[in-house]
Write a protein that holds these residues in place. Structure first.
Motif, PDB file in Angstrom:
ATOM      1  N   GLY A  20       0.749  -1.185   0.060  1.00 46.59           N
ATOM      2  CA  GLY A  20       0.000  -0.288   0.084  1.00 46.59           C
ATOM      3  C   GLY A  20       0.850   1.370   0.056  1.00 46.59           C
ATOM      4  N   LYS A  21       2.180   1.274   0.020  1.00 43.10           N
ATOM      5  CA  LYS A  21       3.068   2.309  -0.133  1.00 43.10           C
ATOM      6  C   LYS A  21       2.886   2.742  -1.575  1.00 43.10           C
ATOM      7  CE  LYS A  21       5.832   0.914   3.833  1.00 43.10           C
ATOM      8  NZ  LYS A  21       7.033   0.314   4.320  1.00 43.10           N
ATOM      9  N   LEU A  22       3.499   3.926  -1.693  1.00 45.75           N
ATOM     10  CA  LEU A  22       3.555   4.512  -2.926  1.00 45.75           C
ATOM     11  C   LEU A  22       4.922   4.815  -3.572  1.00 45.75           C
ATOM     12  CD1 LEU A  22       1.302   7.911  -2.795  1.00 45.75           C
ATOM     13  CD2 LEU A  22       1.004   5.784  -3.922  1.00 45.75           C
ATOM     14  N   LYS A  23       5.347   4.154  -4.495  1.00 46.05           N
ATOM     15  CA  LYS A  23       6.366   3.940  -5.316  1.00 46.05           C
ATOM     16  C   LYS A  23       6.648   5.097  -6.408  1.00 46.05           C
ATOM     17  CE  LYS A  23       9.624   0.709  -7.767  1.00 46.05           C
ATOM     18  NZ  LYS A  23       9.560  -0.633  -8.394  1.00 46.05           N
ATOM     19  N   ARG A  24       7.937   5.706  -6.398  1.00 40.66           N
ATOM     20  CA  ARG A  24       8.145   6.500  -7.392  1.00 40.66           C
ATOM     21  C   ARG A  24       9.538   6.401  -7.968  1.00 40.66           C
ATOM     22  NH1 ARG A  24      11.987  10.297  -5.828  1.00 40.66           N
ATOM     23  NH2 ARG A  24      12.683  10.266  -3.763  1.00 40.66           N
ATOM     24  N   TYR A  25       9.807   7.041  -9.094  1.00 38.37           N
ATOM     25  CA  TYR A  25      11.265   6.895  -9.700  1.00 38.37           C
ATOM     26  C   TYR A  25      11.847   8.450  -9.497  1.00 38.37           C
ATOM     27  CZ  TYR A  25      10.186   2.451 -11.770  1.00 38.37           C
ATOM     28  OH  TYR A  25       9.639   1.108 -11.674  1.00 38.37           O
ATOM     29  N   LYS A  26      13.185   8.280  -9.532  1.00 39.91           N
ATOM     30  CA  LYS A  26      13.942   9.372  -9.193  1.00 39.91           C
ATOM     31  C   LYS A  26      14.159  10.382 -10.162  1.00 39.91           C
ATOM     32  CE  LYS A  26      16.501   6.876  -5.752  1.00 39.91           C
ATOM     33  NZ  LYS A  26      17.885   6.251  -5.237  1.00 39.91           N
ATOM     34  N   ALA A  27      14.468  11.628  -9.824  1.00 38.23           N
ATOM     35  CA  ALA A  27      14.396  12.672 -10.805  1.00 38.23           C
ATOM     36  C   ALA A  27      15.971  12.906 -11.387  1.00 38.23           C
ATOM     37  CB  ALA A  27      14.019  14.040 -10.321  1.00 38.23           C
ATOM     38  N   TYR A  28      16.396  13.762 -12.287  1.00 43.19           N
ATOM     39  CA  TYR A  28      17.567  14.065 -12.935  1.00 43.19           C
ATOM     40  C   TYR A  28      18.402  12.813 -13.427  1.00 43.19           C
ATOM     41  CZ  TYR A  28      16.929  17.663  -8.907  1.00 43.19           C
ATOM     42  OH  TYR A  28      16.406  18.365  -8.129  1.00 43.19           O
ATOM     43  N   LYS A  29      17.453  12.165 -14.235  1.00 47.15           N
ATOM     44  CA  LYS A  29      17.934  11.132 -15.205  1.00 47.15           C
ATOM     45  C   LYS A  29      17.616  11.365 -16.491  1.00 47.15           C
ATOM     46  CE  LYS A  29      20.038   7.199 -15.422  1.00 47.15           C
ATOM     47  NZ  LYS A  29      19.771   6.656 -16.612  1.00 47.15           N
ATOM     48  N   THR A  50       7.766   6.667  -1.756  1.00 50.47           N
ATOM     49  CA  THR A  50       7.552   8.211  -1.718  1.00 50.47           C
ATOM     50  C   THR A  50       7.734   8.541   0.070  1.00 50.47           C
ATOM     51  OG1 THR A  50       6.017   8.159  -3.269  1.00 50.47           O
ATOM     52  CG2 THR A  50       5.663   9.887  -1.878  1.00 50.47           C
ATOM     53  N   ASP A  51       8.154   9.657   0.224  1.00 53.34           N
ATOM     54  CA  ASP A  51       8.427  10.166   1.704  1.00 53.34           C
ATOM     55  C   ASP A  51       6.893  10.209   2.381  1.00 53.34           C
ATOM     56  OD1 ASP A  51       8.990  12.633   3.841  1.00 53.34           O
ATOM     57  OD2 ASP A  51      10.386  10.976   3.739  1.00 53.34           O
ATOM     58  N   THR A  52       6.914   9.853   3.763  1.00 50.40           N
ATOM     59  CA  THR A  52       5.785   9.762   4.390  1.00 50.40           C
ATOM     60  C   THR A  52       4.848  11.077   4.614  1.00 50.40           C
ATOM     61  OG1 THR A  52       6.764   9.823   6.492  1.00 50.40           O
ATOM     62  CG2 THR A  52       6.294   7.859   5.644  1.00 50.40           C
ATOM     63  N   THR A  53       5.983  12.372   4.484  1.00 49.79           N
ATOM     64  CA  THR A  53       5.349  13.763   4.337  1.00 49.79           C
ATOM     65  C   THR A  53       4.416  14.157   3.372  1.00 49.79           C
ATOM     66  OG1 THR A  53       7.560  14.449   3.652  1.00 49.79           O
ATOM     67  CG2 THR A  53       7.220  14.613   6.098  1.00 49.79           C
ATOM     68  N   ASN A  54       4.678  13.378   2.227  1.00 43.50           N
ATOM     69  CA  ASN A  54       3.977  13.681   0.974  1.00 43.50           C
ATOM     70  C   ASN A  54       2.982  12.767   0.724  1.00 43.50           C
ATOM     71  OD1 ASN A  54       5.866  15.743   0.377  1.00 43.50           O
ATOM     72  ND2 ASN A  54       7.141  14.160  -0.449  1.00 43.50           N
TER      73      ASN A  54
END
Length: 65
Positions: A20-29, A50-54
């Motif tokens: 149930g967590k959110l997966k993301r890909y990194k920037a600057y690529k 994804t960080d818990t604050t977001n």
């Protein structure tokens, strides 16, 4: 209660994991890769959680994910 619209830009960038967590890909690529080291580019390939604050904001953008 009316239907909620999914933010299409966020839907393309985030996926939900099995827990149930959110997966993301990194920037600057995307460009200017010649000055970045191989180690840095290799680490940018990997997805991350994804960080818990977001997460609260992301749940509003992605109500059905």
């Amino acid at each position: 209660m009316p239907k909620l619209k999914t933010h299409s830009g966020a839907a393309k960038r985030f996926k939900k994991t099995g827990t149930g967590k959110l997966k993301r890909y990194k920037a600057y690529k995307s460009h200017i890769l010649t000055k970045k080291s191989a180690k840095r580019k290799r680490n940018l390939r990997k997805g991350t959680i994804t960080d818990t604050t977001n997460v609260k904001q992301m749940k509003k953008l992605l109500p059905y994910i």
